[in-house]
Design an enzyme around this catalytic site. Structure first.
Site, PDB file in Angstrom:
ATOM      1  N   HIS A  56      80.030  34.675  38.741  1.00 36.16           N
ATOM      2  CA  HIS A  56      80.381  34.380  40.139  1.00 36.16           C
ATOM      3  C   HIS A  56      81.012  35.609  40.771  1.00 36.16           C
ATOM      4  CE1 HIS A  56      84.187  33.526  38.108  1.00 36.16           C
ATOM      5  NE2 HIS A  56      84.823  33.471  39.266  1.00 36.16           N
ATOM      6  N   HIS A  58      83.896  36.562  42.161  1.00 31.35           N
ATOM      7  CA  HIS A  58      85.283  37.036  42.163  1.00 31.35           C
ATOM      8  C   HIS A  58      85.413  38.426  41.530  1.00 31.35           C
ATOM      9  CE1 HIS A  58      87.114  32.753  42.696  1.00 31.35           C
ATOM     10  NE2 HIS A  58      86.787  33.303  43.844  1.00 31.35           N
ATOM     11  N   ASP A  60      87.639  39.855  39.686  1.00 27.88           N
ATOM     12  CA  ASP A  60      88.022  40.004  38.269  1.00 27.88           C
ATOM     13  C   ASP A  60      86.825  39.762  37.336  1.00 27.88           C
ATOM     14  OD1 ASP A  60      88.398  37.178  39.056  1.00 27.88           O
ATOM     15  OD2 ASP A  60      89.227  36.887  37.056  1.00 27.88           O
ATOM     16  N   HIS A  61      85.671  39.439  37.932  1.00 31.16           N
ATOM     17  CA  HIS A  61      84.440  39.263  37.147  1.00 31.16           C
ATOM     18  C   HIS A  61      83.365  40.298  37.496  1.00 31.16           C
ATOM     19  CE1 HIS A  61      85.671  35.137  35.739  1.00 31.16           C
ATOM     20  NE2 HIS A  61      86.551  35.415  36.679  1.00 31.16           N
ATOM     21  N   HIS A 110      84.374  25.954  41.419  1.00 29.81           N
ATOM     22  CA  HIS A 110      85.339  27.059  41.500  1.00 29.81           C
ATOM     23  C   HIS A 110      84.935  27.979  42.656  1.00 29.81           C
ATOM     24  CE1 HIS A 110      88.050  30.213  40.107  1.00 29.81           C
ATOM     25  NE2 HIS A 110      87.037  31.054  40.004  1.00 29.81           N
ATOM     26  N   ASP A 133      84.544  30.833  35.090  1.00 33.16           N
ATOM     27  CA  ASP A 133      85.757  30.110  35.473  1.00 33.16           C
ATOM     28  C   ASP A 133      85.456  28.650  35.805  1.00 33.16           C
ATOM     29  OD1 ASP A 133      87.084  32.501  35.187  1.00 33.16           O
ATOM     30  OD2 ASP A 133      87.476  32.804  37.322  1.00 33.16           O
ATOM     31  N   HIS A 171      89.013  33.284  30.861  1.00 30.09           N
ATOM     32  CA  HIS A 171      90.469  33.507  30.901  1.00 30.09           C
ATOM     33  C   HIS A 171      91.173  32.861  29.714  1.00 30.09           C
ATOM     34  CE1 HIS A 171      90.809  35.219  34.998  1.00 30.09           C
ATOM     35  NE2 HIS A 171      89.750  34.476  35.257  1.00 30.09           N
TER      36      HIS A 171
HETATM   37 FE    FE Z   1      88.450  34.678  37.061  1.00 25.45          FE
HETATM   38 ZN    ZN Z   2      87.018  33.205  39.477  1.00 24.37          ZN
END
Ligand code: FE
Ligand code: ZN
Length: 259
Positions: A56, A58, A60-61, A110, A133, A171
């Protein structure tokens, strides 16, 4: 063939799952939010980056995409709308990584673009899930973009996978999730043994992941919203009986946001 799947820690609590080819020369990373640990690992193990899987949008990905594409020119798979992805995926699509077949699930909730990657397993290996996530050990992703009904539908796609499926979440939220699970599902005796078991791993600095679908079905409150115990917990929050499983899920999810 896949020889192993290695969790690279990134940021505070992310894992960048690194899939290593059985022939030893190549690797595939899932959700590389940070390029630095990936490059360091590839260098240390003399590996080439052949593939990237994205779940996805985001940061942090996806934050490592630009640098990794520039350096290695890998195939990049993921949902539409993210710069750098060469192979756009949707529900039911199939792809092969190191000769291993993965199938794509759309799992909105999410985020709306969220997808998961599933290998059904074979005589030689167990089923593998990369779920970003969406599903966490003893938890699920926050609803940033989707509705409770969408997320519950997405989780249902994962609940029916074989119980031995290795669940690779992005995570390390397990201990916090388990504290909440114990509050939401207090009569679940399997939770206490899971808490001891996972705490033991954290105490020696080991990841609690991958989990399995079977363990999640037994201990993850977000997969247990159809059971009377979770309905009763949601009812105590609402001050009345919940109308359906979606309301149980929505109530438990909102409670977790405030926990
Ligand atoms: Fe994340
Ligand atoms: Zn995420």
């Amino acid at each position: 063939m896949i020889s192993r799947i290695h969790p690279l820690p990134a940021f505070r609590d992310n894992y960048i799952w690194t899939v290593i080819d059985g022939d030893g020369g190549a690797a595939c990373v899932v959700d590389p939010g940070d390029p630095a640990p990936v490059i360091e690992f590839l260098n240390a193990n003399s590996l080439h980056l052949s593939d990237i899987l994205i779940t996805h949008h985001h940061m942090d990905h996806t934050g490592g995409l630009g640098e990794l594409i520039g350096k290695y020119a890998p195939r990049v798979f993921g949902p539409p709308g993210i710069p750098g992805i060469g192979k756009l995926l949707a529900e039911g699509d199939r792809l092969e990584v190191f000769g291993v077949d993965f199938r794509v699930f759309e799992v909105p909730g999410h985020t709306l673009d969220h997808i998961a990657y599933f290998h059904a397993g074979s005589k030689h290996d167990t089923p593998i899930l990369f779920c970003g996530d969406t599903l966490f050990a003893a938890g699920c992703g926050r609803l940033f973009e989707g509705t409770p009904a969408q997320m519950l539908d997405s989780l249902r796609k994962l609940m029916v996978l074989p119980p031995e499926t290795a669940v690779h979440c992005t995570h390390e939220y397990t201990m916090a999730n388990l504290s909440f699970a114990a509050a939401a599902d207090p009569a679940n005796s399997e939770l206490q043994s899971r808490i001891r078991n996972e705490q033991g791993k954290r105490d020696i600095g080991k990841p609690t992941l991958p989990s399995t679908i079977g363990l999640e079905l037994a201990t993850n409150p977000f997969l247990r919203c159809g059971l009377p115990d979770l309905a009763a917990s949601a009812g105590r929050r609402l001050g009345r009986p919940p109308t359906d499983e979606t309301e149980v899920f929505a109530t438990i999810r909102k409670w977790k946001d405030q926990f």
